[in-house]
Design a protein around this motif. Sequence first.
Motif, PDB file in Angstrom:
ATOM      1  N   GLU A 154       0.867  -1.211   0.055  1.00 47.45           N
ATOM      2  CA  GLU A 154      -0.076  -0.031  -0.043  1.00 47.45           C
ATOM      3  C   GLU A 154       0.846   1.338   0.029  1.00 47.45           C
ATOM      4  N   CYS A 155       2.082   1.118   0.413  1.00 44.63           N
ATOM      5  CA  CYS A 155       2.983   2.414   0.265  1.00 44.63           C
ATOM      6  C   CYS A 155       4.253   2.221  -0.631  1.00 44.63           C
ATOM      7  N   GLY A 156       3.973   1.091  -1.760  1.00 47.34           N
ATOM      8  CA  GLY A 156       4.964   1.114  -2.621  1.00 47.34           C
ATOM      9  C   GLY A 156       6.126   0.501  -2.267  1.00 47.34           C
ATOM     10  N   ALA A 157       6.013  -0.451  -1.264  1.00 47.49           N
ATOM     11  CA  ALA A 157       7.233  -0.943  -0.660  1.00 47.49           C
ATOM     12  C   ALA A 157       7.850  -2.446  -0.929  1.00 47.49           C
ATOM     13  N   ASP A 158       6.689  -2.991  -1.887  1.00 50.05           N
ATOM     14  CA  ASP A 158       7.319  -4.484  -2.265  1.00 50.05           C
ATOM     15  C   ASP A 158       7.057  -4.594  -3.733  1.00 50.05           C
ATOM     16  N   PRO A 170       4.212   5.527 -19.106  1.00 48.65           N
ATOM     17  CA  PRO A 170       5.543   6.411 -18.682  1.00 48.65           C
ATOM     18  C   PRO A 170       4.943   7.804 -17.864  1.00 48.65           C
ATOM     19  N   GLN A 171       3.803   8.150 -18.013  1.00 47.95           N
ATOM     20  CA  GLN A 171       3.555   9.382 -17.280  1.00 47.95           C
ATOM     21  C   GLN A 171       3.346   9.102 -15.399  1.00 47.95           C
ATOM     22  N   HIS A 172       2.859   7.790 -15.597  1.00 52.31           N
ATOM     23  CA  HIS A 172       2.943   7.582 -13.936  1.00 52.31           C
ATOM     24  C   HIS A 172       4.036   7.157 -13.487  1.00 52.31           C
ATOM     25  N   VAL A 173       5.050   6.668 -14.126  1.00 55.78           N
ATOM     26  CA  VAL A 173       6.367   6.470 -13.782  1.00 55.78           C
ATOM     27  C   VAL A 173       7.133   7.722 -13.478  1.00 55.78           C
ATOM     28  N   GLN A 174       6.970   8.572 -14.200  1.00 51.70           N
ATOM     29  CA  GLN A 174       7.413   9.977 -14.123  1.00 51.70           C
ATOM     30  C   GLN A 174       6.954  10.881 -13.086  1.00 51.70           C
ATOM     31  N   GLU A 175       5.785  10.895 -12.777  1.00 50.89           N
ATOM     32  CA  GLU A 175       5.166  11.453 -11.747  1.00 50.89           C
ATOM     33  C   GLU A 175       5.567  10.752 -10.475  1.00 50.89           C
ATOM     34  N   LEU A 176       5.800   9.528 -10.154  1.00 51.90           N
ATOM     35  CA  LEU A 176       6.273   8.952  -9.323  1.00 51.90           C
ATOM     36  C   LEU A 176       7.685   9.459  -8.641  1.00 51.90           C
ATOM     37  N   ALA A 177       8.341   9.490  -9.804  1.00 50.50           N
ATOM     38  CA  ALA A 177       9.900   9.679  -9.822  1.00 50.50           C
ATOM     39  C   ALA A 177       9.846  11.215  -9.137  1.00 50.50           C
ATOM     40  N   GLN A 178       9.211  12.111  -9.639  1.00 49.24           N
ATOM     41  CA  GLN A 178       8.976  13.450  -9.145  1.00 49.24           C
ATOM     42  C   GLN A 178       8.562  13.478  -7.535  1.00 49.24           C
ATOM     43  N   LEU A 179       7.609  12.699  -7.092  1.00 49.47           N
ATOM     44  CA  LEU A 179       7.071  12.679  -6.093  1.00 49.47           C
ATOM     45  C   LEU A 179       8.266  12.053  -4.836  1.00 49.47           C
ATOM     46  N   TRP A 180       8.706  11.090  -5.387  1.00 53.22           N
ATOM     47  CA  TRP A 180       9.988  10.571  -4.613  1.00 53.22           C
ATOM     48  C   TRP A 180      11.309  11.184  -4.736  1.00 53.22           C
ATOM     49  N   ASN A 181      11.392  12.182  -5.769  1.00 54.27           N
ATOM     50  CA  ASN A 181      12.647  12.914  -6.082  1.00 54.27           C
ATOM     51  C   ASN A 181      13.710  11.946  -6.172  1.00 54.27           C
ATOM     52  N   VAL A 182      13.575  11.105  -7.068  1.00 50.81           N
ATOM     53  CA  VAL A 182      14.407   9.966  -7.654  1.00 50.81           C
ATOM     54  C   VAL A 182      14.574   9.889  -9.142  1.00 50.81           C
ATOM     55  N   ASP A 183      15.428   9.434  -9.725  1.00 49.03           N
ATOM     56  CA  ASP A 183      15.673   9.336 -11.214  1.00 49.03           C
ATOM     57  C   ASP A 183      14.851   8.327 -11.767  1.00 49.03           C
ATOM     58  N   PRO A 184      13.781   8.623 -12.736  1.00 49.85           N
ATOM     59  CA  PRO A 184      12.956   7.740 -13.089  1.00 49.85           C
ATOM     60  C   PRO A 184      13.598   6.173 -13.472  1.00 49.85           C
ATOM     61  N   SER A 204      13.619  -3.391  -2.114  1.00 50.27           N
ATOM     62  CA  SER A 204      14.310  -2.797  -1.160  1.00 50.27           C
ATOM     63  C   SER A 204      15.913  -2.180  -1.489  1.00 50.27           C
ATOM     64  N   ARG A 205      16.248  -3.190  -2.569  1.00 45.42           N
ATOM     65  CA  ARG A 205      17.607  -2.695  -2.944  1.00 45.42           C
ATOM     66  C   ARG A 205      17.623  -1.572  -3.842  1.00 45.42           C
ATOM     67  N   LEU A 206      16.433  -1.446  -4.542  1.00 40.46           N
ATOM     68  CA  LEU A 206      16.321  -0.114  -5.549  1.00 40.46           C
ATOM     69  C   LEU A 206      15.958   1.004  -4.627  1.00 40.46           C
ATOM     70  N   HIS A 207      14.895   0.610  -3.685  1.00 37.26           N
ATOM     71  CA  HIS A 207      14.443   1.990  -3.187  1.00 37.26           C
ATOM     72  C   HIS A 207      14.219   1.794  -1.554  1.00 37.26           C
ATOM     73  N   PRO A 208      15.373   1.991  -0.810  1.00 35.39           N
ATOM     74  CA  PRO A 208      15.353   1.785   0.617  1.00 35.39           C
ATOM     75  C   PRO A 208      14.371   2.529   1.331  1.00 35.39           C
ATOM     76  N   VAL A 209      13.828   3.705   0.787  1.00 35.90           N
ATOM     77  CA  VAL A 209      12.990   4.688   1.886  1.00 35.90           C
ATOM     78  C   VAL A 209      11.759   4.953   0.863  1.00 35.90           C
ATOM     79  N   PRO A 210      10.800   4.087   0.289  1.00 31.17           N
ATOM     80  CA  PRO A 210       9.716   4.491  -0.466  1.00 31.17           C
ATOM     81  C   PRO A 210       8.772   5.202   0.343  1.00 31.17           C
ATOM     82  N   VAL A 211       7.966   6.049  -0.352  1.00 23.89           N
ATOM     83  CA  VAL A 211       6.826   6.676   0.378  1.00 23.89           C
ATOM     84  C   VAL A 211       5.511   6.601  -0.536  1.00 23.89           C
TER      85      VAL A 211
END
Length: 262
Positions: A154-158, A170-184, A204-211
Amino acid sequence: MAGPDKPRLVCVDPRDTDVARHAEVHLALKPGTNLALMHGLVRELFVNGWIDEDYIRRHTMNVEELRSTVEPWTPQEVARTCGVDAQDVRRAAEIFGTSERVLSTVLQGFYQSSQATASSCAVNNLHLLRGLIGKPGSGILQMNGQPTAQNNRECGADGDLSGFRNWENPQHVQELAQLWNVDPATIPHWRRPPTPCRSSATWSRLHPVPVGFGHQPGRVTARTAPHPRHPGQSGPVPGGAGLVPDRNRAVRRRGAAGGRVG
């Protein structure tokens, strides 16, 4: 639960738990009678007028069918079926029906018992009848699985993208990258969601602190697209999903080894 403004607590559990001992009403029902109890609580909302007619009209359907379904489940009938006191059924319904805010938590006792889906939907019906969906301070926590199967996703952690976003959009991925402040490119949208048994470690290897929150259900399949860091390779992504487990084959193996099949 011991403060001056403690919440009114109703516990539905056959066991004498710590939660039950703190509850204003403890409905220690017989195992397997959850749906009968829920029908009785829904009926009490109708009978006492503890429903939001405007909300029901705008946001629900088939309410009269629900009303007729629960009509036989009087407090006395619920008491006879569930092994609880009829007055406790009324008290529990009164707490739910008259409280300004209501939070319901539903755990594995509902999901691993008789008529589990219908019982869980009945909890949703209670909130719908009161018009509590989306109301601040109210909510339904249907905790229907292990941490990796429900709560983490539910928080994008798995391995699922949060907020019901689509892996292949691609728009969804780009939006999420902006919200998480990470490279798409760090969001693994180059393959379909991993299998549940591998997803937590991979994500967890790719995103240790997802929100965030929510999930996008996806098909659990292997994908043969090129790996972004290993363009020359094809087949299942290294360290990724691998092949879909063949449960039937596992069952056949147990049968061949003399184990119980089923």
